[in-house]
Design an enzyme around this catalytic site. Structure first.
Site, PDB file in Angstrom:
ATOM      1  NE  ARG A  62      -2.187  -1.699   3.360  1.00 58.13           N
ATOM      2  CZ  ARG A  62      -1.932  -2.992   3.631  1.00 58.13           C
ATOM      3  NH1 ARG A  62      -2.391  -3.937   2.837  1.00 58.13           N
ATOM      4  NH2 ARG A  62      -1.231  -3.321   4.695  1.00 58.13           N
ATOM      5  CD  GLU A  99       1.427 -10.348  17.734  1.00 58.14           C
ATOM      6  OE1 GLU A  99       0.893  -9.928  16.676  1.00 58.14           O
ATOM      7  OE2 GLU A  99       0.794 -10.656  18.749  1.00 58.14           O
TER       8      GLU A  99
HETATM    9  P1  5GP Z   1       4.324  -2.075  11.968  1.00 53.63           P
HETATM   10  O1  5GP Z   1       5.615  -2.542  11.393  1.00 53.63           O
HETATM   11  O2  5GP Z   1       4.318  -0.566  12.177  1.00 53.63           O
HETATM   12  O3  5GP Z   1       3.907  -2.821  13.182  1.00 53.63           O
HETATM   13  O4  5GP Z   1       3.194  -2.413  10.917  1.00 53.63           O
HETATM   14  C1  5GP Z   1       3.015  -1.575   9.822  1.00 53.63           C
HETATM   15  C2  5GP Z   1       2.918  -2.367   8.559  1.00 53.63           C
HETATM   16  O5  5GP Z   1       1.863  -3.313   8.641  1.00 53.63           O
HETATM   17  C3  5GP Z   1       2.597  -1.434   7.406  1.00 53.63           C
HETATM   18  O6  5GP Z   1       3.303  -1.859   6.257  1.00 53.63           O
HETATM   19  C4  5GP Z   1       1.100  -1.571   7.226  1.00 53.63           C
HETATM   20  O7  5GP Z   1       0.754  -1.608   5.868  1.00 53.63           O
HETATM   21  C5  5GP Z   1       0.745  -2.888   7.898  1.00 53.63           C
HETATM   22  N1  5GP Z   1      -0.387  -2.759   8.836  1.00 53.63           N
HETATM   23  C6  5GP Z   1      -0.400  -3.060  10.150  1.00 53.63           C
HETATM   24  N2  5GP Z   1      -1.609  -2.863  10.671  1.00 53.63           N
HETATM   25  C7  5GP Z   1      -2.381  -2.387   9.681  1.00 53.63           C
HETATM   26  C8  5GP Z   1      -3.762  -1.971   9.600  1.00 53.63           C
HETATM   27  O8  5GP Z   1      -4.555  -1.998  10.562  1.00 53.63           O
HETATM   28  N3  5GP Z   1      -4.183  -1.513   8.387  1.00 53.63           N
HETATM   29  C9  5GP Z   1      -3.366  -1.464   7.314  1.00 53.63           C
HETATM   30  N4  5GP Z   1      -3.869  -0.994   6.160  1.00 53.63           N
HETATM   31  N5  5GP Z   1      -2.084  -1.868   7.352  1.00 53.63           N
HETATM   32  C10 5GP Z   1      -1.597  -2.312   8.518  1.00 53.63           C
END
Ligand code: 5GP
Length: 175
Positions: A62, A99
């Site tokens: 995305r 995780e």
């Molecule tokens: P992080 O590494 O910050 O934990 O997770 C972020 C990554 O996971 C991003 O690439 C994002 O696209 C995806 N992601 C995690 N949770 C969500 C969510 O609730 N909605 C969307 N669209 N992407 C998420």
């Protein structure tokens, strides 16, 4: 309230995706609506118009959609940061913790000229691990990271608290 941007009303909660207990923020309805998509890109561009980067680096998948539109808006180039095994040329990679287990991001070794000012873009900031890995990868490639932009920051997951980086992190919307 009037302070809520119109495009943010199209973000949809999807319970139990990708796993039970997770409420996924689905931004695809924002992309599907012309006015909402334009509003989301305009809101994401605001912090960077005064000093546009040389390139936007978008994180698969995305971050490609938002990042490419943002690059056009800011009048700069676009570089893909990809999941493993997708880029055809010589790549650098950065591993990061999930995780459960680990994942990695890849970047073409010659994606940007040394010293290029690059803005890292993704759709959602959750724990922040993905964005921090992308920043580390771009720096190792020789880029200067001037900042990071996400459409949505999930405040409860405290990704911003782990953003111990001099480059500014902006979110068009905090949920
Ligand atoms: P992080 O590494 O910050 O934990 O997770 C972020 C990554 O996971 C991003 O690439 C994002 O696209 C995806 N992601 C995690 N949770 C969500 C969510 O609730 N909605 C969307 N669209 N992407 C998420």
């Amino acid at each position: 309230s009037a302070a809520v941007p119109h495009w943010s009303r199209l973000i949809r909660d999807v319970p139990d995706f990708p796993r039970p207990g997770i409420v996924f923020k689905d931004i695809t309805p924002v992309l599907a609506d012309a006015a909402a998509f334009a509003g989301a890109i305009d809101a994401s561009a605001g912090a960077w118009r005064a000093a546009p980067p040389d390139a936007v680096a978008g994180i698969e998948a995305r971050g490609f959609i938002l990042g490419a539109a943002l690059a056009r808006e800011l009048g700069c180039g676009f570089v893909p940061v990809r999941k493993p095994g997708k880029l055809p040329g010589t790549t650098l990679f950065e591993e990061y913790a999930l995780e459960y287990g680990r994942d990695r991001l890849e970047l073409h070794a010659d994606a940007l000229p040394a010293g290029a000012r690059v803005l890292v873009v993704d759709d959602v900031l959750a724990t922040g691990g993905t964005l921090r890995a992308a920043v580390a990868l771009l720096r190792r490639q020789g880029a200067r990271v001037c900042g990071a932009q996400v459409l949505v920051e999930l405040s409860m997951l405290r990704g911003r608290d782990r953003w111990d980086d001099p480059a500014p992190l902006h979110a068009a919307l905090a949920l």
